[in-house]
Design a protein around this motif. Structure first.
Motif, PDB file in Angstrom:
ATOM      1  N   TYR A  27       0.827  -1.206   0.000  1.00  0.00           N
ATOM      2  CA  TYR A  27       0.000   0.000   0.000  1.00  0.00           C
ATOM      3  C   TYR A  27       0.864   1.260   0.000  1.00  0.00           C
ATOM      4  N   VAL A  28       1.940   1.236   0.766  1.00  0.00           N
ATOM      5  CA  VAL A  28       2.846   2.389   0.804  1.00  0.00           C
ATOM      6  C   VAL A  28       3.418   2.634  -0.592  1.00  0.00           C
ATOM      7  N   GLY A  29       3.863   1.545  -1.233  1.00  0.00           N
ATOM      8  CA  GLY A  29       4.433   1.661  -2.575  1.00  0.00           C
ATOM      9  C   GLY A  29       3.450   2.207  -3.592  1.00  0.00           C
ATOM     10  N   LYS A  30       2.189   1.889  -3.410  1.00  0.00           N
ATOM     11  CA  LYS A  30       1.134   2.372  -4.310  1.00  0.00           C
ATOM     12  C   LYS A  30       0.572   3.715  -3.851  1.00  0.00           C
ATOM     13  N   ASN A  31       1.114   4.234  -2.759  1.00  0.00           N
ATOM     14  CA  ASN A  31       0.666   5.500  -2.187  1.00  0.00           C
ATOM     15  C   ASN A  31      -0.826   5.467  -1.837  1.00  0.00           C
ATOM     16  N   GLU A  32      -1.274   4.304  -1.313  1.00  0.00           N
ATOM     17  CA  GLU A  32      -2.664   4.131  -0.912  1.00  0.00           C
ATOM     18  C   GLU A  32      -2.770   4.274   0.607  1.00  0.00           C
ATOM     19  N   ARG A  33      -2.892   5.502   1.015  1.00  0.00           N
ATOM     20  CA  ARG A  33      -2.908   5.842   2.442  1.00  0.00           C
ATOM     21  C   ARG A  33      -4.048   5.151   3.191  1.00  0.00           C
ATOM     22  N   ASN A  34      -5.237   5.104   2.580  1.00  0.00           N
ATOM     23  CA  ASN A  34      -6.385   4.490   3.243  1.00  0.00           C
ATOM     24  C   ASN A  34      -6.160   3.007   3.501  1.00  0.00           C
ATOM     25  N   GLY A  35      -5.497   2.326   2.588  1.00  0.00           N
ATOM     26  CA  GLY A  35      -5.184   0.912   2.785  1.00  0.00           C
ATOM     27  C   GLY A  35      -4.251   0.708   3.957  1.00  0.00           C
ATOM     28  N   VAL A  36      -3.232   1.552   4.054  1.00  0.00           N
ATOM     29  CA  VAL A  36      -2.287   1.480   5.174  1.00  0.00           C
ATOM     30  C   VAL A  36      -3.016   1.728   6.485  1.00  0.00           C
ATOM     31  N   LEU A  37      -3.826   2.770   6.521  1.00  0.00           N
ATOM     32  CA  LEU A  37      -4.543   3.114   7.748  1.00  0.00           C
ATOM     33  C   LEU A  37      -5.501   2.007   8.175  1.00  0.00           C
ATOM     34  N   LYS A  38      -6.153   1.365   7.215  1.00  0.00           N
ATOM     35  CA  LYS A  38      -7.068   0.272   7.532  1.00  0.00           C
ATOM     36  C   LYS A  38      -6.301  -0.884   8.179  1.00  0.00           C
ATOM     37  N   LEU A  39      -5.162  -1.246   7.601  1.00  0.00           N
ATOM     38  CA  LEU A  39      -4.357  -2.327   8.177  1.00  0.00           C
ATOM     39  C   LEU A  39      -3.866  -1.981   9.580  1.00  0.00           C
ATOM     40  N   LEU A  40      -3.438  -0.750   9.767  1.00  0.00           N
ATOM     41  CA  LEU A  40      -2.949  -0.333  11.085  1.00  0.00           C
ATOM     42  C   LEU A  40      -4.074  -0.349  12.120  1.00  0.00           C
ATOM     43  N   ARG A  41      -5.261   0.093  11.730  1.00  0.00           N
ATOM     44  CA  ARG A  41      -6.410   0.050  12.645  1.00  0.00           C
ATOM     45  C   ARG A  41      -6.760  -1.385  13.018  1.00  0.00           C
ATOM     46  N   GLN A  42      -6.733  -2.274  12.040  1.00  0.00           N
ATOM     47  CA  GLN A  42      -7.038  -3.683  12.306  1.00  0.00           C
ATOM     48  C   GLN A  42      -6.040  -4.283  13.289  1.00  0.00           C
ATOM     49  N   HIS A  43      -4.765  -4.001  13.072  1.00  0.00           N
ATOM     50  CA  HIS A  43      -3.737  -4.546  13.962  1.00  0.00           C
ATOM     51  C   HIS A  43      -3.877  -3.946  15.361  1.00  0.00           C
ATOM     52  N   ARG A  44      -4.179  -2.668  15.417  1.00  0.00           N
ATOM     53  CA  ARG A  44      -4.371  -2.020  16.714  1.00  0.00           C
ATOM     54  C   ARG A  44      -5.530  -2.664  17.470  1.00  0.00           C
ATOM     55  N   ASP A  45      -6.607  -2.954  16.759  1.00  0.00           N
ATOM     56  CA  ASP A  45      -7.762  -3.594  17.394  1.00  0.00           C
ATOM     57  C   ASP A  45      -7.401  -4.962  17.962  1.00  0.00           C
ATOM     58  N   VAL A  46      -6.614  -5.732  17.217  1.00  0.00           N
ATOM     59  CA  VAL A  46      -6.177  -7.048  17.695  1.00  0.00           C
ATOM     60  C   VAL A  46      -5.327  -6.890  18.952  1.00  0.00           C
ATOM     61  N   LEU A  47      -4.398  -5.946  18.935  1.00  0.00           N
ATOM     62  CA  LEU A  47      -3.549  -5.713  20.108  1.00  0.00           C
ATOM     63  C   LEU A  47      -4.383  -5.272  21.306  1.00  0.00           C
ATOM     64  N   LEU A  48      -5.347  -4.410  21.066  1.00  0.00           N
ATOM     65  CA  LEU A  48      -6.195  -3.913  22.148  1.00  0.00           C
ATOM     66  C   LEU A  48      -7.050  -5.035  22.741  1.00  0.00           C
ATOM     67  N   ASP A  49      -7.566  -5.914  21.885  1.00  0.00           N
ATOM     68  CA  ASP A  49      -8.326  -7.069  22.377  1.00  0.00           C
ATOM     69  C   ASP A  49      -7.456  -7.940  23.274  1.00  0.00           C
ATOM     70  N   GLY A  50      -6.217  -8.155  22.862  1.00  0.00           N
ATOM     71  CA  GLY A  50      -5.289  -8.938  23.679  1.00  0.00           C
ATOM     72  C   GLY A  50      -5.006  -8.269  25.010  1.00  0.00           C
ATOM     73  N   LEU A  51      -4.865  -6.969  24.977  1.00  0.00           N
ATOM     74  CA  LEU A  51      -4.623  -6.211  26.202  1.00  0.00           C
ATOM     75  C   LEU A  51      -5.800  -6.346  27.160  1.00  0.00           C
ATOM     76  N   HIS A  52      -7.006  -6.242  26.626  1.00  0.00           N
ATOM     77  CA  HIS A  52      -8.191  -6.367  27.466  1.00  0.00           C
ATOM     78  C   HIS A  52      -8.286  -7.763  28.076  1.00  0.00           C
ATOM     79  N   GLU A  53      -7.934  -8.780  27.320  1.00  0.00           N
ATOM     80  CA  GLU A  53      -7.949 -10.143  27.844  1.00  0.00           C
ATOM     81  C   GLU A  53      -6.932 -10.288  28.975  1.00  0.00           C
ATOM     82  N   LYS A  54      -5.741  -9.748  28.798  1.00  0.00           N
ATOM     83  CA  LYS A  54      -4.727  -9.796  29.862  1.00  0.00           C
ATOM     84  C   LYS A  54      -5.194  -9.017  31.089  1.00  0.00           C
ATOM     85  N   GLN A  55      -5.843  -7.887  30.867  1.00  0.00           N
ATOM     86  CA  GLN A  55      -6.359  -7.085  31.970  1.00  0.00           C
ATOM     87  C   GLN A  55      -7.405  -7.872  32.761  1.00  0.00           C
TER      88      GLN A  55
END
Length: 81
Positions: A27-55
């Motif tokens: 996505y970076v190579g294609k200069n598709e900012r929305n694609g990058v942001l979508k992937l980052l949001r998805q990964h953040r959500d997964v990390l946050l879910d894991g954090l909540h489970e540990k909490q």
């Protein structure tokens, strides 16, 4: 360090898999900012879910410690038997 190397290192540090990094860099190579942001949001959500489970696990342990301290006399009496 180049910008591309910096992005890759940041993605690694954030715990992204090799395939996630490759997809993001496509996505970076294609200069598709929305694609990058979508992937980052998805990964953040997964990390946050894991954090909540540990909490939740920590809260269970804290409750057990509280109960043991509260019932300390009873706990000590049963362990002596």
């Amino acid at each position: 360090m180049s910008t591309e190397e910096s992005i890759i290192q940041n993605l690694k540090d954030a715990g992204c898999s090799k395939s996630q990094i490759e997809e993001c860099m496509d996505y970076v190579g294609k200069n598709e900012r929305n694609g990058v942001l979508k992937l980052l949001r998805q990964h953040r959500d997964v990390l946050l879910d894991g954090l909540h489970e540990k909490q939740r696990m920590i809260e269970c342990l804290d409750y057990l410690v509280y109960q043991i301290k509260k019932d300390n006399m009873k706990f000590e009496e049963e362990s002596v038997k």
